[in-house]
Design an enzyme around this catalytic site. Structure first.
Site, PDB file in Angstrom:
ATOM      1  N   GLU A 243       0.806  -1.220   0.000  1.00 48.61           N
ATOM      2  CA  GLU A 243       0.000   0.000   0.000  1.00 48.61           C
ATOM      3  C   GLU A 243       0.846   1.281   0.000  1.00 48.61           C
ATOM      4  O   GLU A 243       0.843   2.051   0.973  1.00 48.61           O
ATOM      5  CB  GLU A 243      -0.991  -0.020   1.171  1.00 48.61           C
ATOM      6  CG  GLU A 243      -1.973  -1.182   1.031  1.00 48.61           C
ATOM      7  CD  GLU A 243      -3.145  -1.170   2.023  1.00 48.61           C
ATOM      8  OE1 GLU A 243      -3.152  -0.332   2.937  1.00 48.61           O
ATOM      9  OE2 GLU A 243      -4.038  -2.025   1.881  1.00 48.61           O
ATOM     10  N   GLU A 348      -4.373  -8.952  -1.077  1.00 47.56           N
ATOM     11  CA  GLU A 348      -4.839  -8.821   0.317  1.00 47.56           C
ATOM     12  C   GLU A 348      -6.325  -8.527   0.372  1.00 47.56           C
ATOM     13  O   GLU A 348      -6.845  -7.708  -0.394  1.00 47.56           O
ATOM     14  CB  GLU A 348      -4.075  -7.703   1.041  1.00 47.56           C
ATOM     15  CG  GLU A 348      -4.341  -7.683   2.551  1.00 47.56           C
ATOM     16  CD  GLU A 348      -3.633  -6.531   3.246  1.00 47.56           C
ATOM     17  OE1 GLU A 348      -2.422  -6.355   3.037  1.00 47.56           O
ATOM     18  OE2 GLU A 348      -4.312  -5.789   3.997  1.00 47.56           O
ATOM     19  N   CYS A 350      -9.603  -8.738   3.652  1.00 46.17           N
ATOM     20  CA  CYS A 350     -10.167  -9.244   4.906  1.00 46.17           C
ATOM     21  C   CYS A 350     -11.423  -8.448   5.212  1.00 46.17           C
ATOM     22  O   CYS A 350     -11.621  -7.354   4.677  1.00 46.17           O
ATOM     23  CB  CYS A 350      -9.176  -9.137   6.068  1.00 46.17           C
ATOM     24  SG  CYS A 350      -8.834  -7.438   6.563  1.00 46.17           S
ATOM     25  N   ASN A 378     -13.091 -11.311  -9.461  1.00 47.05           N
ATOM     26  CA  ASN A 378     -11.696 -11.180  -9.882  1.00 47.05           C
ATOM     27  C   ASN A 378     -11.324 -12.201 -10.952  1.00 47.05           C
ATOM     28  O   ASN A 378     -10.750 -11.851 -11.992  1.00 47.05           O
ATOM     29  CB  ASN A 378     -10.771 -11.304  -8.664  1.00 47.05           C
ATOM     30  CG  ASN A 378     -10.610  -9.998  -7.917  1.00 47.05           C
ATOM     31  OD1 ASN A 378      -9.847  -9.129  -8.320  1.00 47.05           O
ATOM     32  ND2 ASN A 378     -11.345  -9.842  -6.828  1.00 47.05           N
TER      33      ASN A 378
END
Length: 474
Positions: A243, A348, A350, A378
Site C-alpha cells: 500500500e 490482500e 479481509c 476477480n
C-alpha cells in the site's frame, strides 16, 4: 455456524479424485450447514439440451448434462462451458503469515497446530499454494520493528531477522509439506531512511532514486531473501511496497512507506530492479502496486510504460478494501488490456477492516459469500489468484499493536486450545482445492432462463484435463 477443531479432532476432506468419464463430483457448502459436502452424479446424453451450444448444433453430436439439478437451482438452468474461449492462467490461492497469525497458530497444542496447518495446506484441507509474508513488522505485530534499526547502517551490517521470523514464521512454514509460492511485502523501511523518521504517518524514502537511501533499501530486499534462504525458504515473488499510497496520508496510524507511481517507477528502474537482477535471486518475480485497485490503470501506465522499469516487473498486486469505489471494469480490465503480459494478483483482503464493520463475527455466512463474490469477480476479469490476509487471528481479531482488529477464516481460542473454521474458510476451499496452479479460465455462458436467478459462476480447465465449475447462489 463454525467447525471446532482441537488437539484430538478436526474435520478433514478427502483428496480430490477425478470422476470417471461421463460422471461428475459435486462439492456443496450452505448456510444450513453443509461444508464442502461431496456427492456424485452422472451425465445424461441428450440430443436436445435447450439453450446450449451443442443443443443447437446440426451435427449428430450429443450433449452431456447432469442428471441431477440441485434443489436450490431452477430445473431450466443451463451453464454451457466453451473451451474454445481461453483466458488467464491461475497462479493460486492462499493467505498471509503475519506475526499475529504465526503467534496464534503456535499458541495451540502441537497436534492442534498440525491440524490447523493441514487444514489449509494439505490434501485433506484446502491445498493453499500461495503464502504472503510481511517483510518485518506490520500492524498485525506486537510492536513496530525492521531488520536494521541501527541508524545510518548503509552497509546493512546489523541486518538480522527477528524472533518473529525465525521462531514464528519460519517454524509455521516449515510445517507445510506442500510446495508453496511465498511472496513478501515490506510495510516500512527503517526510520533512519525515511523523511518522517517514524514508522507511522506520512513519509517517503529520503533523497531520490539512485541515491544511497534508495540503494540501501533495495539491498535490504536482497538481504531479506538471503537470510530466509538459510532456513530453506525461497520466495516466488516480492512486492515493491505494501500500500504505497498509505505513506502519503497525514497521520497514517501504522507502518507505511509512501511512494507515488512515479517514485515507485524510478525506485524499480534505478535501484530495486538492478539489485534483484544482480543477486542470486534474479529469478524472483517483482509485483508493483500491492494497493487498492482504484489506482489502476494509472499506476500501471506510469510504471510499465517506462521501459527501464518495466523490464524488471512481472505482475500487479491489488487489494480489495476500496472495491466499492473502483469498479473492476474501470480498473483491472483496462489494465489487462493495456498490459496483457503482466499477471494481476489479488494480494490482500479481509473483512472487519472498515470502521462500520464488526471485527470478528463467529460463524457469519455472509462473510463467506463476500469472499466468494470477490474471488469470482476477480477470476472473471483476468485476475490470476486471490490471497486472504491473516491465516489465523484470536477471538478479538488480533493481536494488532494499533488495535486494527479484523476477521479471519480461522479464529484461535488460545485459552481453550481450540480453533474455529468459519464459513470464509470453506468458501476459500471451493476455489483453492479445485483450481490448481496452471488451470486456465474458459468460457461459461448461462442460458436465458437462468438470468432471473442471482448466480455467479466461473469455469476452469485444470492441467490434468478435468473441468471445474464454481457456482455461487447468494
Amino acid at each position: 455456524m463454525v467447525c471446532v477443531c482441537n488437539a484430538t479432532y478436526c474435520d478433514t476432506l478427502d483428496p480430490v479424485v477425478l470422476p470417471a468419464l461421463g460422471t461428475y463430483v459435486k462439492y456443496e457448502s450452505s448456510k444450513a450447514g453443509k461444508r464442502l459436502e461431496r456427492s456424485e452424479g452422472s451425465f445424461q446424453r441428450s440430443l436436445h439440451a435447450p439453450g446450449t451450444r451443442c443443443g443447437r448444433q446440426r451435427l449428430a453430436g450429443s450433449c452431456l448434462r447432469p442428471t441431477v439439478t440441485p434443489a436450490s437451482l431452477p430445473a431450466d438452468l443451463v451453464l454451457t462451458v466453451d473451451t474454445m474461449q481461453r483466458y488467464q492462467k491461475v497462479k493460486g490461492f492462499g493467505g498471509s503469515v503475519t506475526d499475529a497469525a504465526a503467534m496464534n497458530i503456535l499458541s495451540l497444542p502441537e497436534t492442534a497446530q498440525d491440524h490447523l496447518l493441514r487444514s489449509y495446506f494439505s490434501e485433506e484441507g484446502l491445498e493453499y499454494n500461495l503464502v504472503r509474508l510481511p517483510m518485518a513488522s506490520c500492524d498485525f505485530s506486537l510492536h513496530a520493528y525492521t531488520y536494521d534499526d541501527v541508524p545510518f547502517d548503509y552497509e546493512l551490517t546489523h541486518f538480522s531477522l527477528r524472533d518473529e521470523d525465525t521462531k514464528l514464521k519460519a517454524s509455521a512454514l516449515a510445517m507445510s509439506k506442500q510446495p508453496l509460492s511465498l511472496y513478501a511485502s515490506p510495510w516500512t523501511s527503517p526510520t533512519w531512511m525515511k523523511t518522517s523518521e517514524s514508522f507511522v504517518g506520512k513519509g517517503t524514502l529520503k533523497g531520490q532514486a539512485g541515491d544511497k537511501y534508495h540503494k540501501t533499501w533495495a539491498n535490504y530486499f536482497v538481504r531479506f531473501l538471503d537470510e530466509y534462504a538459510k532456513y530453506n525458504l525461497t520466495f516466488w515473488a516480492v512486492t515493491a511496497e505494501n500500500e504505497p499510497s498509505a505513506g502519503l496520508i497525514n497521520n497514517y496510524p501504522f507502518q507505511c512507506l509512501g511512494f507515488t507511481a512515479e517514485q515507485q517507477r524510478d525506485f524499480i528502474a534505478w535501484d530495486l530492479g538492478p539489485a534483484l537482477a544482480n543477486s542470486s535471486h534474479r529469478h524472483i518475480q517483482l509485483i508493483i502496486l500491492d494497493d487498492n485497485r482504484l489506482h489502476l490503470p494509472h499506476w500501471a501506465k506510469v510504471v510499465l510504460e517506462d521501459e527501464k522499469a518495466a523490464r524488471y516487473v512481472h505482475g500487479i498486486g491489488i487489494h480489495w478494501y476500496l472495491d466499492f469505489i473502483g469498479p473492476i471494469q474501470d480498473t483491472v480490465v483496462p489494465t489487462h488490456e493495456l498490459f496483457p503480459d503482466y499477471f494481476i494478483l489479488a494480494t490482500e483482503a479481509c473483512i472487519g477492516a472498515h470502521f462500520w464493520e464488526r471485527d470478528v463475527i463467529l460463524g457469519c455466512w455472509d462473510r463467506g459469500n463476500q469472499y466468494s463474490h470477490s474471488i469470482l469477480t476477480n477470476l472473471n476479469h483476468f485476475v490470476a489468484g486471490w490471497t486472504d490476509w491473516n491465516l489465523a487471528l484470536d477471538l478479538e481479531g488480533g493481536p494488532n499493536w494499533v488495535k486494527n482488529y479484523v476477521d479471519s477464516p480461522v479464529i484461535v481460542d488460545t485459552s481453550e486450545g481450540i480453533f474455529y473454521k468459519q464459513p470464509m474458510f470453506y468458501h476459500m476451499g471451493h476455489f483453492s482445492k479445485f483450481i490448481p496452479e496452471g488451470s486456465q479460465r474458459v468460457g461459461l455462458v448461462a442460458s436465458k432462463e437462468s438470468k432471473k436467478v442471482d448466480l455467479e459462476y466461473t469455469a476452469f480447465l485444470r492441467p490434468d484435463g478435468a473441468m471445474v465449475v464454481v457456482v455461487l447462489n447468494r
